[in-house]
Design a protein around this motif. Sequence first.
Motif, PDB file in Angstrom:
ATOM      1  N   ASP A   1     -15.924   5.262   7.763  1.00 15.99           N
ATOM      2  CA  ASP A   1     -16.929   5.507   8.785  1.00 15.99           C
ATOM      3  C   ASP A   1     -16.786   4.489   9.921  1.00 15.99           C
ATOM      4  O   ASP A   1     -16.455   3.323   9.681  1.00 15.99           O
ATOM      5  CB  ASP A   1     -18.351   5.381   8.215  1.00 15.99           C
ATOM      6  CG  ASP A   1     -18.651   6.380   7.112  1.00 15.99           C
ATOM      7  OD1 ASP A   1     -19.805   6.410   6.666  1.00 15.99           O
ATOM      8  OD2 ASP A   1     -17.720   7.111   6.703  1.00 15.99           O
ATOM      9  N   ILE A   2     -17.049   4.919  11.133  1.00 16.29           N
ATOM     10  CA  ILE A   2     -17.059   3.998  12.266  1.00 16.29           C
ATOM     11  C   ILE A   2     -18.415   3.284  12.294  1.00 16.29           C
ATOM     12  O   ILE A   2     -19.469   3.922  12.288  1.00 16.29           O
ATOM     13  CB  ILE A   2     -16.812   4.749  13.582  1.00 16.29           C
ATOM     14  CG1 ILE A   2     -15.412   5.386  13.562  1.00 16.29           C
ATOM     15  CG2 ILE A   2     -16.961   3.801  14.772  1.00 16.29           C
ATOM     16  CD1 ILE A   2     -15.086   6.192  14.801  1.00 16.29           C
ATOM     17  N   SER A  26     -16.529  -0.147  15.708  1.00 15.67           N
ATOM     18  CA  SER A  26     -15.542  -0.834  14.866  1.00 15.67           C
ATOM     19  C   SER A  26     -14.124  -0.337  15.114  1.00 15.67           C
ATOM     20  O   SER A  26     -13.158  -0.985  14.708  1.00 15.67           O
ATOM     21  CB  SER A  26     -15.909  -0.656  13.388  1.00 15.67           C
ATOM     22  OG  SER A  26     -15.925   0.719  13.041  1.00 15.67           O
ATOM     23  N   GLN A  27     -13.995   0.811  15.771  1.00 13.05           N
ATOM     24  CA  GLN A  27     -12.706   1.318  16.222  1.00 13.05           C
ATOM     25  C   GLN A  27     -12.970   2.207  17.434  1.00 13.05           C
ATOM     26  O   GLN A  27     -14.122   2.546  17.698  1.00 13.05           O
ATOM     27  CB  GLN A  27     -11.980   2.080  15.114  1.00 13.05           C
ATOM     28  CG  GLN A  27     -12.726   3.304  14.601  1.00 13.05           C
ATOM     29  CD  GLN A  27     -12.094   3.878  13.348  1.00 13.05           C
ATOM     30  OE1 GLN A  27     -12.286   3.356  12.254  1.00 13.05           O
ATOM     31  NE2 GLN A  27     -11.338   4.941  13.498  1.00 13.05           N
ATOM     32  N   GLN A  89     -24.793   6.152  19.573  1.00 13.27           N
ATOM     33  CA  GLN A  89     -24.251   7.048  18.537  1.00 13.27           C
ATOM     34  C   GLN A  89     -22.860   7.470  18.952  1.00 13.27           C
ATOM     35  O   GLN A  89     -22.642   7.843  20.109  1.00 13.27           O
ATOM     36  CB  GLN A  89     -25.134   8.285  18.380  1.00 13.27           C
ATOM     37  CG  GLN A  89     -24.647   9.318  17.389  1.00 13.27           C
ATOM     38  CD  GLN A  89     -24.377  10.674  18.008  1.00 13.27           C
ATOM     39  OE1 GLN A  89     -24.913  10.997  19.063  1.00 13.27           O
ATOM     40  NE2 GLN A  89     -23.552  11.487  17.369  1.00 13.27           N
ATOM     41  N   GLN A  90     -21.918   7.396  18.014  1.00 11.14           N
ATOM     42  CA  GLN A  90     -20.563   7.872  18.309  1.00 11.14           C
ATOM     43  C   GLN A  90     -20.421   9.311  17.824  1.00 11.14           C
ATOM     44  O   GLN A  90     -20.909   9.671  16.748  1.00 11.14           O
ATOM     45  CB  GLN A  90     -19.495   6.959  17.712  1.00 11.14           C
ATOM     46  CG  GLN A  90     -19.457   6.864  16.189  1.00 11.14           C
ATOM     47  CD  GLN A  90     -18.713   7.997  15.509  1.00 11.14           C
ATOM     48  OE1 GLN A  90     -17.942   8.741  16.141  1.00 11.14           O
ATOM     49  NE2 GLN A  90     -18.942   8.172  14.214  1.00 11.14           N
ATOM     50  N   SER A  91     -19.744  10.122  18.631  1.00  9.94           N
ATOM     51  CA  SER A  91     -19.458  11.501  18.242  1.00  9.94           C
ATOM     52  C   SER A  91     -17.956  11.744  18.262  1.00  9.94           C
ATOM     53  O   SER A  91     -17.488  12.860  18.510  1.00  9.94           O
ATOM     54  CB  SER A  91     -20.195  12.487  19.163  1.00  9.94           C
ATOM     55  OG  SER A  91     -19.888  12.231  20.525  1.00  9.94           O
ATOM     56  N   THR A  97     -22.179   8.368  13.464  1.00  9.14           N
ATOM     57  CA  THR A  97     -22.914   7.162  13.100  1.00  9.14           C
ATOM     58  C   THR A  97     -23.661   6.602  14.298  1.00  9.14           C
ATOM     59  O   THR A  97     -23.227   6.751  15.447  1.00  9.14           O
ATOM     60  CB  THR A  97     -21.980   6.095  12.510  1.00  9.14           C
ATOM     61  OG1 THR A  97     -20.822   5.965  13.347  1.00  9.14           O
ATOM     62  CG2 THR A  97     -21.526   6.478  11.113  1.00  9.14           C
ATOM     63  N   PHE A  98     -24.778   5.962  13.986  1.00 11.11           N
ATOM     64  CA  PHE A  98     -25.651   5.362  14.995  1.00 11.11           C
ATOM     65  C   PHE A  98     -25.613   3.839  14.881  1.00 11.11           C
ATOM     66  O   PHE A  98     -25.371   3.293  13.799  1.00 11.11           O
ATOM     67  CB  PHE A  98     -27.100   5.802  14.774  1.00 11.11           C
ATOM     68  CG  PHE A  98     -27.377   7.255  15.052  1.00 11.11           C
ATOM     69  CD1 PHE A  98     -27.168   8.213  14.070  1.00 11.11           C
ATOM     70  CD2 PHE A  98     -27.877   7.662  16.279  1.00 11.11           C
ATOM     71  CE1 PHE A  98     -27.438   9.555  14.313  1.00 11.11           C
ATOM     72  CE2 PHE A  98     -28.161   9.001  16.534  1.00 11.11           C
ATOM     73  CZ  PHE A  98     -27.936   9.946  15.545  1.00 11.11           C
TER      74      PHE A  98
END
Lengths: 106, 121
Positions: A1-2, A26-27, A89-91, A97-98
Amino acid sequence: DIQMTQSPSSLSASVGDRVTITCRASQTVSNYLNWYQQKPGKAPNLLIFAASSLEGGVPSRFSGSGSGTEFTLTISSLQPEDFATYFCQQSYSIPRTFGQGTKLEI
Amino acid sequence: EVQLVQSGAEVKKPGESLRISCKGSGYTFANYWLSWVRQMPGKGLQCMGRIDPSDSYTDYSPSFQGHVTISADKSISTAYLQWSSLKASDTAIYYCARRRYTSTSDAFDIWGQGTMVTVSS
């Protein structure tokens, strides 16, 4: 997970202040980064999508920038109604993930 | 008006089953994926999983796989989140959210009002 990390976790500011919230991934998430505002007892509300695009109906004092792993949400001149918690939030990948949230106190 | 309307608050005992719902209106329900998002008391937001209402394809976040089931009935524009055996740790607010996808963006543009689920003996 990011993993998404916001800073600060809380912030006190005054009406009229310029405020910046940072979100780090994180990435890389390219520009697949969204910002939401949540007021107490309410559902989140989309403010910014694709890192820098303002959602319709959102005041122009809100702006977003960044790409890759570092992003910012800026409120140019705080208004009393901006008291809320803000989430990034990343999509870019599954699961979405938030960040942990930034509580903005006026 | 485009909206998602969720079912009301629930109070359950550990071990009981539950299904909550999310009804879309004002748009073509089958054209947009729906996600379920958990918010534990005083905490942040966690995506649980999502469904494509056009064919009921689902995928789940690893943390929730096997613990919940997401389904939808496009004929009545409604999505569901269900548990077969609730735990106290399932106490949270659950939101449904519509996914708006384009070639350059992907965001939750419409949210339900939330359903509070309380699990307590």
